[in-house]
Design an enzyme around this catalytic site. Structure first.
Site, PDB file in Angstrom:
ATOM      1  N   THR A 113       0.785  -1.221  -0.223  1.00 44.80           N
ATOM      2  CA  THR A 113       0.022   0.010   0.178  1.00 44.80           C
ATOM      3  C   THR A 113       0.880   1.112   0.091  1.00 44.80           C
ATOM      4  O   THR A 113       0.396   2.236  -0.564  1.00 44.80           O
ATOM      5  CB  THR A 113      -0.780  -0.245   1.290  1.00 44.80           C
ATOM      6  OG1 THR A 113      -0.225  -0.328   2.370  1.00 44.80           O
ATOM      7  CG2 THR A 113      -2.033  -0.943   0.838  1.00 44.80           C
TER       8      THR A 113
ATOM      9  N   ARG B  21       6.957 -10.234  12.353  1.00 46.89           N
ATOM     10  CA  ARG B  21       6.009  -9.409  12.134  1.00 46.89           C
ATOM     11  C   ARG B  21       5.218  -9.258  13.576  1.00 46.89           C
ATOM     12  O   ARG B  21       4.159  -8.397  13.757  1.00 46.89           O
ATOM     13  CB  ARG B  21       4.930  -9.906  11.300  1.00 46.89           C
ATOM     14  CG  ARG B  21       4.339  -8.892  10.470  1.00 46.89           C
ATOM     15  CD  ARG B  21       3.792  -9.364   9.227  1.00 46.89           C
ATOM     16  NE  ARG B  21       3.563  -8.683   8.058  1.00 46.89           N
ATOM     17  CZ  ARG B  21       3.530  -8.844   6.802  1.00 46.89           C
ATOM     18  NH1 ARG B  21       3.768 -10.180   6.340  1.00 46.89           N
ATOM     19  NH2 ARG B  21       3.438  -8.097   6.066  1.00 46.89           N
TER      20      ARG B  21
ATOM     21  N   ALA C 230       2.112 -10.312 -18.065  1.00 46.59           N
ATOM     22  CA  ALA C 230       2.261 -10.043 -19.357  1.00 46.59           C
ATOM     23  C   ALA C 230       1.041 -10.342 -20.311  1.00 46.59           C
ATOM     24  O   ALA C 230       0.821  -9.908 -21.404  1.00 46.59           O
ATOM     25  CB  ALA C 230       3.560 -10.442 -19.893  1.00 46.59           C
TER      26      ALA C 230
ATOM     27  N   ASP D 243       1.339  -3.215  -7.555  1.00 42.55           N
ATOM     28  CA  ASP D 243       0.856  -1.777  -6.765  1.00 42.55           C
ATOM     29  C   ASP D 243       1.100  -0.674  -7.651  1.00 42.55           C
ATOM     30  O   ASP D 243       0.325   0.447  -7.282  1.00 42.55           O
ATOM     31  CB  ASP D 243       2.189  -1.732  -5.610  1.00 42.55           C
ATOM     32  CG  ASP D 243       2.350  -3.176  -4.818  1.00 42.55           C
ATOM     33  OD1 ASP D 243       1.186  -3.970  -4.794  1.00 42.55           O
ATOM     34  OD2 ASP D 243       3.531  -3.378  -4.254  1.00 42.55           O
TER      35      ASP D 243
HETATM   36  P1  ADP Z   1       0.426  -8.517  -9.452  1.00 44.56           P
HETATM   37  O1  ADP Z   1       1.875  -8.213  -9.149  1.00 44.56           O
HETATM   38  O2  ADP Z   1      -0.710  -7.726  -8.711  1.00 44.56           O
HETATM   39  O3  ADP Z   1       0.290 -10.074  -9.525  1.00 44.56           O
HETATM   40  P2  ADP Z   1       0.713  -8.760 -12.210  1.00 44.56           P
HETATM   41  O4  ADP Z   1       1.951  -9.453 -12.191  1.00 44.56           O
HETATM   42  O5  ADP Z   1      -0.617  -9.289 -13.102  1.00 44.56           O
HETATM   43  O6  ADP Z   1       0.220  -8.019 -10.901  1.00 44.56           O
HETATM   44  O7  ADP Z   1       1.160  -7.234 -12.988  1.00 44.56           O
HETATM   45  C1  ADP Z   1       0.534  -6.003 -12.975  1.00 44.56           C
HETATM   46  C2  ADP Z   1       0.727  -5.653 -14.308  1.00 44.56           C
HETATM   47  O8  ADP Z   1       1.927  -5.189 -14.441  1.00 44.56           O
HETATM   48  C3  ADP Z   1       0.176  -6.312 -15.349  1.00 44.56           C
HETATM   49  O9  ADP Z   1      -1.263  -5.957 -15.690  1.00 44.56           O
HETATM   50  C4  ADP Z   1       1.114  -5.544 -16.619  1.00 44.56           C
HETATM   51  O10 ADP Z   1       0.492  -4.540 -17.236  1.00 44.56           O
HETATM   52  C5  ADP Z   1       2.429  -5.057 -15.948  1.00 44.56           C
HETATM   53  N1  ADP Z   1       3.242  -6.525 -16.068  1.00 44.56           N
HETATM   54  C6  ADP Z   1       3.560  -7.289 -15.178  1.00 44.56           C
HETATM   55  N2  ADP Z   1       4.491  -8.292 -15.795  1.00 44.56           N
HETATM   56  C7  ADP Z   1       4.902  -7.668 -16.916  1.00 44.56           C
HETATM   57  C8  ADP Z   1       5.362  -8.290 -18.140  1.00 44.56           C
HETATM   58  N3  ADP Z   1       6.204  -9.151 -18.058  1.00 44.56           N
HETATM   59  N4  ADP Z   1       5.290  -7.571 -19.465  1.00 44.56           N
HETATM   60  C9  ADP Z   1       4.581  -6.457 -19.542  1.00 44.56           C
HETATM   61  N5  ADP Z   1       3.802  -5.705 -18.374  1.00 44.56           N
HETATM   62  C10 ADP Z   1       3.869  -6.689 -17.133  1.00 44.56           C
END
Ligand code: ADP
Length: 307
Positions: free
Chosen positions: A30, A102, A227, A258
């Site tokens: 956060t 924690r 991705a 985040d």
């Molecule tokens: P979280 O960390 O909440 O699990 P994600 O891994 O799905 O979220 O990633 C959040 C956003 O970050 C994705 O919607 C995308 O826009 C971007 N992102 C994450 N990994 C990639 C990647 N390998 N290539 C391009 N964009 C990415």
């Protein structure tokens, strides 16, 4: 002055720096969202952090860092005989392994004073919290926090929930599932990650994730998938799909979600609409995964190109 507030826990991080040395920093989902929202929102917005810390030097160091990044920390309560939570990253055969301390974390008491909590939320335009914020609280604390968020929402605050699943923080899987529903029920916007929802609820497609959180009463749901395709359902616009920026060399995905949340919510806060907010979110997250660490210095010219 409009106010964007995030609520949760920021911890001390010890990351390996070679030769048995560790680099000390601060990290929290956060807080990361507040950091990026501060970079993205115009100056007629205050970005605040709501949490609880100790009265010790390391807590003061963390507040100095937050202040240095332009975050309003007047919503941080100082609690006697508590300190910050701490985690340590170790590299074991190249894989990151995490250990947590924690129990003494002041942030676990974030919701112990309902009147104080209500004052912090009063008049906020947007309030963001996460599955981690809920997980660290006691069952009573979760009820108090969600009740305060529901009241704020009834008074016009846009409430946003980043589901951020951390199974180790919850009592058990059933409690985690119930906690996620509880968080979604007090929220306008929910930001789940498909791989996590697939694992916990057995969702076959993002449409299943959307259906569940829509039934909880959310009006906008953005299902991220790394991705892969980003699927967003909105009460007035229906379902839209977006393709994240293509990246050849991903360096570190820490804080991808985040920073995505900060971009998406900042877009909504600035009334840009769903598609423009999604593009802003993906542009911010694309920069974050191409740099090391959680708090990346954004190239704003690239970001402004998406607007
Ligand atoms: P979280 O960390 O909440 O699990 P994600 O891994 O799905 O979220 O990633 C959040 C956003 O970050 C994705 O919607 C995308 O826009 C971007 N992102 C994450 N990994 C990639 C990647 N390998 N290539 C391009 N964009 C990415």
């Amino acid at each position: 002055m409009k106010r964007f507030l995030t609520l949760g826990e920021c911890m001390v991080e010890l990351a390996p720096a070679g030769d048995q040395l560790y680099h000390q920093g601060f990290a929290g989902d956060t807080f990361n969202t507040a950091y990026y929202a501060r970079r993205l929102l115009p100056q007629d917005w205050t970005v605040g952090y709501c949490s609880a810390v100790g009265q010790d030097a390391v807590s003061d160091d963390m507040l100095d860092l937050m202040r240095g990044h332009g975050i309003d920390i007047s919503g941080v309560r100082k609690v006697a005989d508590r300190t910050l939570g701490l985690y340590m990253i170790q590299l074991i055969n190249g894989e990151r392994s995490f250990s947590y301390w924690r129990r003494q974390s002041a942030a676990k008491l974030l919701a112990d004073d309902p009147d104080w909590l209500e004052t912090q939320l009063d008049g906020a335009s947007m309030a963001q919290f996460s599955g981690i914020t809920l997980a660290i609280l006691s069952p009573e604390g979760r009820n108090t926090l969600c009740a305060a968020l529901a009241r704020a929402r009834a008074n016009g605050t846009h409430v946003a929930f980043d589901t951020n699943l951390r199974p180790r923080l919850w009592e058990d899987e059933d409690t985690m599932r119930a906690g996620l529903r509880m968080g979604a029920e007090v929220s306008d916007t929910v930001l789940p990650s498909f791989d996590e929802e697939e694992g916990l609820f057995g969702d076959a497609t993002p449409a299943d994730t959307i259906a569940r959180y829509r039934d909880c009463g959310a009006s906008t749901i953005a299902v991220k998938d790394g991705a892969g395709t980003l699927t967003i359902w909105d009460k007035t616009e229906g379902t839209q799909e977006f393709q994240p920026v293509k990246i050849d060399s991903v360096i570190d995905t820490t804080a991808a979600g985040d920073s995505f949340g900060a971009g998406f919510l900042a877009g909504l806060a600035m009334e840009r609409g769903i598609a423009a907010s999604a593009h802003l979110a993906m542009a911010v997250a694309a920069q974050v995964v191409q740099a090391r660490g959680a708090l990346v210095d954004l190239d704003m010219t690239d970001i402004e190109g998406t607007q």
